[in-house]
Design a protein around this motif. Structure first.
Motif, PDB file in Angstrom:
ATOM      1  N   ILE A  58       0.852  -1.199   0.000  1.00 39.68           N
ATOM      2  CA  ILE A  58       0.000   0.000   0.000  1.00 39.68           C
ATOM      3  C   ILE A  58       0.887   1.248   0.000  1.00 39.68           C
ATOM      4  CG2 ILE A  58      -1.915   1.175   1.149  1.00 39.68           C
ATOM      5  CD1 ILE A  58      -2.499  -1.479   2.625  1.00 39.68           C
ATOM      6  N   ALA A  59       1.937   1.208   0.821  1.00 40.42           N
ATOM      7  CA  ALA A  59       2.880   2.337   0.840  1.00 40.42           C
ATOM      8  C   ALA A  59       3.557   2.489  -0.523  1.00 40.42           C
ATOM      9  CB  ALA A  59       3.908   2.147   1.955  1.00 40.42           C
ATOM     10  N   ALA A  61       2.229   1.684  -3.395  1.00 36.80           N
ATOM     11  CA  ALA A  61       1.214   2.261  -4.288  1.00 36.80           C
ATOM     12  C   ALA A  61       1.108   3.772  -4.062  1.00 36.80           C
ATOM     13  CB  ALA A  61      -0.142   1.588  -4.065  1.00 36.80           C
ATOM     14  N   ALA A  62       1.242   4.194  -2.822  1.00 37.83           N
ATOM     15  CA  ALA A  62       1.156   5.629  -2.518  1.00 37.83           C
ATOM     16  C   ALA A  62       2.363   6.383  -3.093  1.00 37.83           C
ATOM     17  CB  ALA A  62       1.051   5.838  -1.009  1.00 37.83           C
ATOM     18  N   ALA A  65       1.668   6.794  -6.657  1.00 40.78           N
ATOM     19  CA  ALA A  65       0.630   7.810  -6.904  1.00 40.78           C
ATOM     20  C   ALA A  65       1.175   9.229  -6.805  1.00 40.78           C
ATOM     21  CB  ALA A  65      -0.526   7.614  -5.920  1.00 40.78           C
ATOM     22  N   HIS A  68       4.487  11.352  -9.794  1.00 41.68           N
ATOM     23  CA  HIS A  68       4.409  12.283 -10.930  1.00 41.68           C
ATOM     24  C   HIS A  68       4.758  13.719 -10.513  1.00 41.68           C
ATOM     25  CE1 HIS A  68       0.442  12.796  -9.081  1.00 41.68           C
ATOM     26  NE2 HIS A  68       0.376  13.957  -9.678  1.00 41.68           N
ATOM     27  N   ASP A  92      -1.460  17.871  -2.442  1.00 42.29           N
ATOM     28  CA  ASP A  92      -2.097  17.527  -3.711  1.00 42.29           C
ATOM     29  C   ASP A  92      -3.621  17.619  -3.514  1.00 42.29           C
ATOM     30  OD1 ASP A  92      -1.630  15.389  -6.352  1.00 42.29           O
ATOM     31  OD2 ASP A  92      -3.582  15.401  -5.376  1.00 42.29           O
ATOM     32  N   GLN A  94      -6.126  16.250  -4.617  1.00 41.09           N
ATOM     33  CA  GLN A  94      -6.925  15.027  -4.501  1.00 41.09           C
ATOM     34  C   GLN A  94      -6.344  14.058  -3.461  1.00 41.09           C
ATOM     35  OE1 GLN A  94      -8.020  13.412  -8.363  1.00 41.09           O
ATOM     36  NE2 GLN A  94      -9.145  15.257  -8.863  1.00 41.09           N
ATOM     37  N   LEU A  95      -5.037  13.900  -3.477  1.00 40.33           N
ATOM     38  CA  LEU A  95      -4.420  12.903  -2.587  1.00 40.33           C
ATOM     39  C   LEU A  95      -4.412  13.344  -1.124  1.00 40.33           C
ATOM     40  CD1 LEU A  95      -1.491  11.856  -4.920  1.00 40.33           C
ATOM     41  CD2 LEU A  95      -3.400  10.414  -4.232  1.00 40.33           C
ATOM     42  N   ARG A  96      -4.473  14.666  -0.885  1.00 36.43           N
ATOM     43  CA  ARG A  96      -4.435  15.134   0.504  1.00 36.43           C
ATOM     44  C   ARG A  96      -5.540  14.513   1.348  1.00 36.43           C
ATOM     45  NH1 ARG A  96      -6.182  18.986   4.213  1.00 36.43           N
ATOM     46  NH2 ARG A  96      -4.523  19.855   5.501  1.00 36.43           N
ATOM     47  N   LEU A  98      -6.541  11.659   1.562  1.00 40.73           N
ATOM     48  CA  LEU A  98      -6.181  10.354   2.118  1.00 40.73           C
ATOM     49  C   LEU A  98      -5.423  10.469   3.433  1.00 40.73           C
ATOM     50  CD1 LEU A  98      -5.075   8.453  -1.110  1.00 40.73           C
ATOM     51  CD2 LEU A  98      -7.328   8.538  -0.047  1.00 40.73           C
ATOM     52  N   VAL A 104      -0.374   6.486   5.425  1.00 37.68           N
ATOM     53  CA  VAL A 104       0.310   5.984   4.242  1.00 37.68           C
ATOM     54  C   VAL A 104       0.733   7.088   3.277  1.00 37.68           C
ATOM     55  CG1 VAL A 104      -0.045   4.633   2.140  1.00 37.68           C
ATOM     56  CG2 VAL A 104      -0.782   3.710   4.346  1.00 37.68           C
ATOM     57  N   ILE A 105      -0.165   8.018   3.005  1.00 35.41           N
ATOM     58  CA  ILE A 105       0.124   9.009   1.967  1.00 35.41           C
ATOM     59  C   ILE A 105       1.258   9.937   2.417  1.00 35.41           C
ATOM     60  CG2 ILE A 105      -1.600  10.755   2.653  1.00 35.41           C
ATOM     61  CD1 ILE A 105      -1.022   9.547  -0.947  1.00 35.41           C
TER      62      ILE A 105
ATOM     63  N   ASN B  52     -11.130  11.469  -2.864  1.00 33.90           N
ATOM     64  CA  ASN B  52     -11.261  12.629  -3.736  1.00 33.90           C
ATOM     65  C   ASN B  52     -10.764  12.378  -5.155  1.00 33.90           C
ATOM     66  OD1 ASN B  52     -12.408  15.109  -3.501  1.00 33.90           O
ATOM     67  ND2 ASN B  52     -10.940  15.855  -1.989  1.00 33.90           N
ATOM     68  N   ARG B  54      -7.792  10.799  -7.316  1.00 36.83           N
ATOM     69  CA  ARG B  54      -6.465  10.172  -7.343  1.00 36.83           C
ATOM     70  C   ARG B  54      -6.191   9.509  -5.996  1.00 36.83           C
ATOM     71  NH1 ARG B  54      -4.918  14.738 -10.052  1.00 36.83           N
ATOM     72  NH2 ARG B  54      -3.998  15.785  -8.255  1.00 36.83           N
ATOM     73  N   GLU B  57      -7.199   4.129  -5.686  1.00 33.67           N
ATOM     74  CA  GLU B  57      -6.629   2.774  -5.824  1.00 33.67           C
ATOM     75  C   GLU B  57      -5.837   2.375  -4.581  1.00 33.67           C
ATOM     76  OE1 GLU B  57      -5.438   5.443  -7.202  1.00 33.67           O
ATOM     77  OE2 GLU B  57      -3.238   5.392  -7.206  1.00 33.67           O
ATOM     78  N   ILE B  58      -5.307   3.370  -3.863  1.00 33.94           N
ATOM     79  CA  ILE B  58      -4.559   3.060  -2.635  1.00 33.94           C
ATOM     80  C   ILE B  58      -5.536   2.585  -1.552  1.00 33.94           C
ATOM     81  CG2 ILE B  58      -2.919   3.937  -0.943  1.00 33.94           C
ATOM     82  CD1 ILE B  58      -2.269   6.213  -2.928  1.00 33.94           C
ATOM     83  N   LEU B  98       0.742   1.401   9.647  1.00 27.95           N
ATOM     84  CA  LEU B  98       0.438   2.314   8.542  1.00 27.95           C
ATOM     85  C   LEU B  98      -0.470   3.462   8.971  1.00 27.95           C
ATOM     86  CD1 LEU B  98      -0.125  -0.219   5.641  1.00 27.95           C
ATOM     87  CD2 LEU B  98       1.979   0.951   6.296  1.00 27.95           C
ATOM     88  N   VAL B 104      -5.379   6.162   5.192  1.00 27.01           N
ATOM     89  CA  VAL B 104      -5.866   5.131   4.276  1.00 27.01           C
ATOM     90  C   VAL B 104      -6.260   3.837   4.984  1.00 27.01           C
ATOM     91  CG1 VAL B 104      -5.149   3.606   2.408  1.00 27.01           C
ATOM     92  CG2 VAL B 104      -4.616   6.046   2.289  1.00 27.01           C
ATOM     93  N   MET B 107      -9.474   4.280   6.947  1.00 30.89           N
ATOM     94  CA  MET B 107     -10.605   4.460   6.039  1.00 30.89           C
ATOM     95  C   MET B 107     -11.020   3.110   5.447  1.00 30.89           C
ATOM     96  SD  MET B 107      -8.962   7.903   4.352  1.00 30.89           S
ATOM     97  CE  MET B 107     -10.171   8.344   3.104  1.00 30.89           C
TER      98      MET B 107
END
Lengths: 431, 431
Positions: A58-59, A61-62, A65, A68, A92, A94-96, A98, A104-105, B52, B54, B57-58, B98, B104, B107
């Motif tokens: 999961i980490a 994957a984060a 994500a 980029h 970010d 959108q990612l914030r 999480l 994780v993020i 939100n 992006r 998938e995590i 985590l 994440v 959630m």
């Protein structure tokens, strides 16, 4: 120097079976969600966040994500406006959601941000501690996101804390001569039987350790028995630290520390839930009073971000600040926490162990001593004996003290053969 | 009834382009990390956590990582010892690292735990609110993990709060007649131009809404201009709420609320960082004083867990408790927060909007009114107009009030065609 690729590896070591790292709440296969940022020059930056095994994917994957925000940028661009760069990851749009700035993020942010700093240190040919320690105060302050902490510290105050006092060369000479003080956690995991604890304690004492940490949070009768055993071995003057790994409720922590006071603990670490600032403050009041100030409250290894650390200090909830290198958002956020610790006068004793955490945090403590804390009093870096052999530039600890790292970078580059061997789930160690 | 499979879907709606859901810190494609727990009987439980866009998938990966704690168990087993079940997810000895209990991984716990409760409600043929509202006090209390909150509430106190007061039937009759009060957030997203805000406000007022929320946190001159515009449309008596989505520092929040006081806001939501209990307390003191008690501080939509809510209440930092159904660890943890809110006398106004959050939280507010809060004074469920058409059992809101859901379950089962259409990245909506 342009970053052209982020290669992410899920690297796990099968440590759970041996009882290493077992405490009141964790029983882990020490793992790294590891990233290498490759450049056209061939040089690459390495960073990771530490996890406990399951969920390392999961980490990873984060990190994917977030990558980029890093790939395609140049090192020059990133360090021309480091806070904007840092926020592109931590905020970010959108990612914030999480996190925000937690879990994780945020750990993934830490891995990527650390890899960027590692790349820069390698590019400049300096170990991380030296890169930071030789940096002008303005540049350090410009690397910090003060958002949400200005009620505790301002950029102007930070500049003052970093001002040259003329003692830098002398402090550096002390470290070159003596190394940085540390303590060992390798003696007292909950998974070890009493006799193993006794043997490990005796061996550690013989190797020069005069500060040792045990895990507590099992039945209190077990905790006090093991504590007496260790105290017996190390004598009255060595420091005995205790770590409850958050297992107690607030009132329970206070009651149990009244029992454990018999062995004169130097600190109680994570007495209750990591998010409980007010709870830690209540425990600190009780424990400080009970011990007439000899026993401190320590926490930080899972404190999510600078806002939690800010409150722990504002509320007098901690007397030892245990930063972690990759739980928060990497070097930039660690700097903000070191600055607050300096302002509030709280000694920094980083969390280490796991895999690669000792490699990381030695740099932070050295920088802190040279530029901020300026004292070794009450400062120690945690030491755990495991898994150093997998790094290109492992720690060197002699007679209980970390020697200064000399190679360029942040010391967390894995050996390629270790990545291959311990890649999950397809490496030979896991097949 | 045995759970034999967990099917996870990454479902995303392309809302960002329209400016829906835009605020000071988010610009999202409303998404659900959605799970269906299938049984041999053909009945399935549905749950999700909201994200939100992006990174959805995590969250899906985290649900997968936790699902082995659910698949293979029977409903009877789970509800025979609900705290042990809940801890198998929230305190997994490896995955806990985590979080812990945040971001994440927590959630994902919420998605799975909610799906289990949905399955039970469907099996018993009751809407979630009724399943909870008709449950004996002992069973409700046995569903709550009191770990780390016993300094704020004990099981004995919880039992007392849930004791029968003879008024249940009357309260139920009130809801059946009038529905549950709500407010709308559909008028004032930051992404909307002024004229759109004016038209939406006018339309909402005409539809019967007397409580509306606007986003703030842009330049203060924009915020006050938009606030005046809305106040102009709704008159002096309707409630105007403001939501800063954490963008301000503590001192900034206090200064900006002094400006915005002109339009008599009913509450300021998320004035600063979600983790900042002490900061919220400072803002609450200032704002309450400035407004002579008319303006409250509200927060909760990204409060990570019961320990954060506990502190917000212990520190008098909030006067409105905005639970979210799937940010914390599902129904079991929401119950602990509702119990603390009842004990501390803080009205509960759940966070909704996004996708499916209205469907979820209506059940929680109805239960809270029937068994805990026992008053509608200051209680409102957030309403946002988007995306209800994708659910099998969407909310019904008439003249600004939620009608009681009647179908069995937690109302968050997606229509199969919506899952197909909006699956990311392969659904037709994203190809």
């Amino acid at each position: 120097m342009k970053i052209i690729d982020a290669k992410v590896h899920d690297v796990r070591f099968p440590t759970a079976a041996a009882g290493d790292g077992s405490d009141a709440i964790n029983r882990g296969d020490y793992s790294a969600a590891y990233v290498e940022l490759h450049t056209e020059s061939g040089l690459f930056g390495a960073g990771f966040t530490f996890t406990n095994g399951r969920g390392n994917e999961i980490a990873c994957a984060a990190i994917e994500a977030l990558s980029h925000h890093v790939v395609g940028r140049t090192l020059e661009e990133i360090f021309a406006d480091p806070v904007t760069f840092w926020r592109s990851l931590s905020a970010d749009v959108q990612l914030r959601w999480l996190g925000p700035e937690k879990g994780v993020i945020h750990m993934a942010t830490g891995a990527l941000v650390n890899a960027v700093w590692d790349l820069r240190a390698k590019a400049e040919g300096k170990p991380m501690w030296r890169l930071l320690a030789e940096m002008p105060a303005e540049e350090l302050v410009n690397s910090v996101d003060f958002h949400h902490i200005t009620d505790a510290i301002t950029p102007a105050e930070a500049l003052e804390l970093l001002a040259d006092d003329g003692g830098y060369a002398e402090r550096l000479a002390v470290l070159e001569r003596d190394g940085f003080p540390s303590y060992t956690t390798s003696v007292g995991w909950l998974g070890y039987p009493d006799e193993q604890v006794r043997e490990l304690t005796r061996a550690a004492y013989a190797q020069g350790w005069r500060a040792m940490k045990m895990k507590v949070g099992g039945p209190i009768s077990d905790d006090i028995r093991r504590a007496r055993l260790i105290r017996e071995e190390i004598g009255p003057d060595a420091l005995l630290m205790m770590d409850a790994n958050q297992v107690w409720d607030v009132d329970e922590a206070i009651a149990n520390m009244a029992v454990l006071a018999e062995v004169n603990p130097y600190w109680i670490e994570e007495p209750t839930h990591a998010d409980d600032v007010l709870g830690h403050a209540a425990v600190a009041r009780a424990v400080n009073q009970l011990s007439e100030g000899r026993c401190r409250v320590a926490t930080g290894e899972v404190a999510a971000n600078r806002v939690i650390f800010k409150q722990l200090m504002q509320a007098d909830a901690i007397q030892v600040c245990q930063i972690d290198a990759c739980r928060v958002g990497g070097v930039n956020e660690v700097l903000s926490i070191l600055l607050m610790a300096a302002k509030f006068g709280v000694p920094v004793c980083p969390h280490a162990g796991g895999v690669g955490l000792c490699e990381y945090v030695q740099h932070l403590s050295i920088f802190d001593y040279l530029r901020l804390g300026r004292s070794l009093d009450g400062r120690m870096v945690e030491y755990v004996a495991h898994l150093h052999e997998h790094f290109e530039d492992p720690i060197t600890v002699v007679e209980g003290r970390y020697r200064l790292p000399a190679k360029p970078g942040y010391s967390v580059t894995f050996k390629p053969e270790s990545i291959e061997q311990f890649s999950f789930p397809d490496g030979p160690a896991w097949r």
